[in-house]
Design an enzyme around this catalytic site. Structure first.
Site, PDB file in Angstrom:
ATOM      1  N   LYS A 124       0.867  -1.179   0.000  1.00 20.90           N
ATOM      2  CA  LYS A 124       0.000   0.000   0.000  1.00 20.90           C
ATOM      3  C   LYS A 124       0.899   1.223   0.000  1.00 20.90           C
ATOM      4  O   LYS A 124       2.044   1.158   0.435  1.00 20.90           O
ATOM      5  CB  LYS A 124      -0.874   0.030   1.262  1.00 20.90           C
ATOM      6  CG  LYS A 124      -2.156   0.784   1.060  1.00 20.90           C
ATOM      7  CD  LYS A 124      -3.207  -0.096   0.417  1.00 20.90           C
ATOM      8  CE  LYS A 124      -4.408   0.678  -0.011  1.00 20.90           C
ATOM      9  NZ  LYS A 124      -5.519  -0.231  -0.408  1.00 20.90           N
ATOM     10  N   ASP A 164      -6.854   4.041  -4.744  1.00 16.51           N
ATOM     11  CA  ASP A 164      -7.532   3.820  -3.467  1.00 16.51           C
ATOM     12  C   ASP A 164      -8.258   5.143  -3.192  1.00 16.51           C
ATOM     13  O   ASP A 164      -8.496   5.907  -4.142  1.00 16.51           O
ATOM     14  CB  ASP A 164      -6.519   3.460  -2.358  1.00 16.51           C
ATOM     15  CG  ASP A 164      -7.190   2.919  -1.102  1.00 16.51           C
ATOM     16  OD1 ASP A 164      -7.579   1.753  -1.081  1.00 16.51           O
ATOM     17  OD2 ASP A 164      -7.348   3.686  -0.120  1.00 16.51           O
TER      18      ASP A 164
HETATM   19  O1  2IT Z   1      -7.911  -1.796  -1.197  1.00 12.52           O
HETATM   20  C1  2IT Z   1      -7.759  -2.269  -2.338  1.00 12.52           C
HETATM   21  O2  2IT Z   1      -7.845  -3.480  -2.541  1.00 12.52           O
HETATM   22  C2  2IT Z   1      -7.478  -1.357  -3.432  1.00 12.52           C
HETATM   23  N1  2IT Z   1      -7.420  -0.156  -3.195  1.00 12.52           N
HETATM   24  C3  2IT Z   1      -7.205  -1.867  -4.816  1.00 12.52           C
HETATM   25  C4  2IT Z   1      -5.784  -2.254  -4.961  1.00 12.52           C
HETATM   26  C5  2IT Z   1      -5.368  -2.687  -6.347  1.00 12.52           C
HETATM   27  O3  2IT Z   1      -4.169  -2.969  -6.494  1.00 12.52           O
HETATM   28  O4  2IT Z   1      -6.194  -2.732  -7.270  1.00 12.52           O
END
Ligand code: 2IT
Length: 447
Positions: A124, A164
């Site tokens: 993240k 996100d």
């Molecule tokens: O919380 C999540 O799963 C997302 N924000 C998507 C992450 C992604 O790599 O598509």
């Protein structure tokens, strides 16, 4: 392993990292019993290793606003775990972003990605940049400055960011533009959530919300309940709430509430297609106010300042906004108003007290890492299309997404069915995700 002992150590080490400690505690409590049946996990200190990210990049992001003033923000990328695939997870731009928030999100992402059945590790990232009130130019300059630091840490087989909160298609476009310029390679697979004409998967914008409703549908079906005609309260009005509103309506449910940081809009007759489209306009405006819906549709949507979506009577509650957005008091209010199901679409959207209240009061509950995994799963499908230099049609992506959500639901049932026959979806999701990552870590040795 004893959850208490590990938590005591983490609390002493990271006393201020509340969200991170909350996320770890929930997972450890769920897996403790299963973990202790595997002495090989204990010997390899799997849990002690798994709760720490592989590495965290922290960087300064300096950019110039529309008034010509120099602004400085902090940027981060938390590469949490790469046992089952390259690091994968979104970027969050929000004023409240801290390392604790991104550590909790990266930790959750690791198990979520394991549930998708696709080979993706957990990560993240993001920044304390606040998109609220920013112009399009400012957003672009910020994204470019952010990528100037990040580009060296990511790659299609290394780490693949996505959107996100505060990062959608527009931001991914600006980020990719700068990445391409710096890397001098058209590596589409380095980011997901791209535009449809340059490597983005069809249905990726809708995928988190669609997947959440597919999951909810399976959960209700298992409990013998038809979703048709049920009243749904959603929080938020961003990308995730938008996709959820489309699919809930398509499945015959009625979306009676959406909300924002300013309050809630009650929509007694259910949200219409025009109103769902208008959610995109609201998101693009960077105003971050749900009241705009009531202003645009004064006969259909009724705004109350300072109230949450959970104050509107509903059958199904779908938190789609932010962590800890639903408290124990909210859970009690939902129950008193007749709600019988809460599927968490936001990451850790419910406070621990709310989850306990749901579980002890006969309200069906499923956690974010299972319910919202359709977003990252479709990112995984986007990576496959990029690697093959092709793009699939909507029907193909939708069918794959649906089958992944069905499989996630089955994994929850397999690992979460209790002796009395009830299903603990929290346990089910945590154990299923954990077992896969733990086994991979074990097989790859002490690293
Ligand atoms: O919380 C999540 O799963 C997302 N924000 C998507 C992450 C992604 O790599 O598509």
């Amino acid at each position: 392993m004893r959850t208490q002992d590990i938590m005591a150590k983490l609390q002493a080490k990271y006393p201020l990292e509340k969200e991170y400690l909350q996320a770890v505690q929930e997972v450890l409590e769920s897996i403790e019993e299963v973990y202790n049946q595997h002495p090989e996990f204990e010997q390899a200190k799997i849990v002690e290793r798994m709760v720490e990210p592989d590495r965290i990049f922290t960087f300064r992001v300096t950019w110039v606003d529309d008034r010509g003033e120099v602004q400085t923000n902090l940027g981060y990328r938390v590469q949490f775990n790469s046992a089952i695939g390259p690091y994968k997870g979104g970027l969050r731009f929000h004023r409240a972003v801290t390392p604790s928030m991104l550590k909790f999100l990266g930790f959750e992402q690791t198990f979520k990605n394991a549930l998708t059945t696709l080979p993706m590790g957990g990560a993240k990232g993001g920044s304390d940049f606040d998109p609220k009130g920013k112009s399009d130019d400012e957003i672009m300059r910020f994204c470019q400055a952010f990528m100037l630091e990040l580009w060296n840490c990511i790659g299609p087989d290394q780490d693949i960011p996505a959107g996100d909160v505060g990062v959608g298609g527009r931001e991914i476009g600006y980020l990719y533009g700068m990445y391409k310029k710096l890397a001098r390679q058209y590596n589409t697979g380095v980011l997901t959530g791209k535009g449809g004409t340059w490597g983005g998967s069809i249905l990726r914008p809708e995928a988190t919300g669609f997947g959440a409703l597919y999951f909810t549908h399976h959960l209700l079906e298992k409990a013998g309940i038809d979703i048709k005609g049920k009243k749904v309260a959603l929080s938020g009005f961003g990308n995730v709430a938008w996709g959820a509103a489309i699919k809930a309506t398509e499945l015959g449910a009625k979306v009676v509430a959406i909300s924002g940081p300013d309050g809630v809009c009650h929509i007694p007759d259910g949200i219409t297609k025009d109103m769902i489209d208008y959610m995109l306009v609201m998101r693009a405006s960077n105003r971050d106010m749900v009241e705009d819906m009531a202003t645009a549709y004064p006969d259909k949507a009724f705004f109350t300042a300072g109230k949450k979506a959970w104050s509107i009577p509903c059958d199904i509650a779908l938190p789609c906004a932010f962590q800890n957005e639903l408290s124990e008091d909210d859970a009690k209010e939902l129950k008193a108003n007749g709600c019988f199901c809460c599927c968490e679409v936001s990451n850790m959207g419910c406070q621990p007290g709310a989850i306990q209240y749901f579980q002890h009061n006969g309200i069906l509950f499923a956690p974010g890492k299972a319910v919202n995994a359709g977003g990252v799963a479709t990112s995984g499908l986007e990576m496959t299309q990029n690697a093959e230099h092709i793009s699939w049609e909507a029907g193909e992506v939708d069918a794959k997404l649906h089958s992944i959500m069905k499989s996630i639901h089955e994994q929850c049932v397999k690992f979460g069915t209790q002796p009395d026959g009830s299903i603990d979806y929290v346990k089910g999701a945590n154990i299923a995700g954990f077992m896969k990552v733990a086994q991979a870590m074990l097989e790859q040795g002490t690293i």
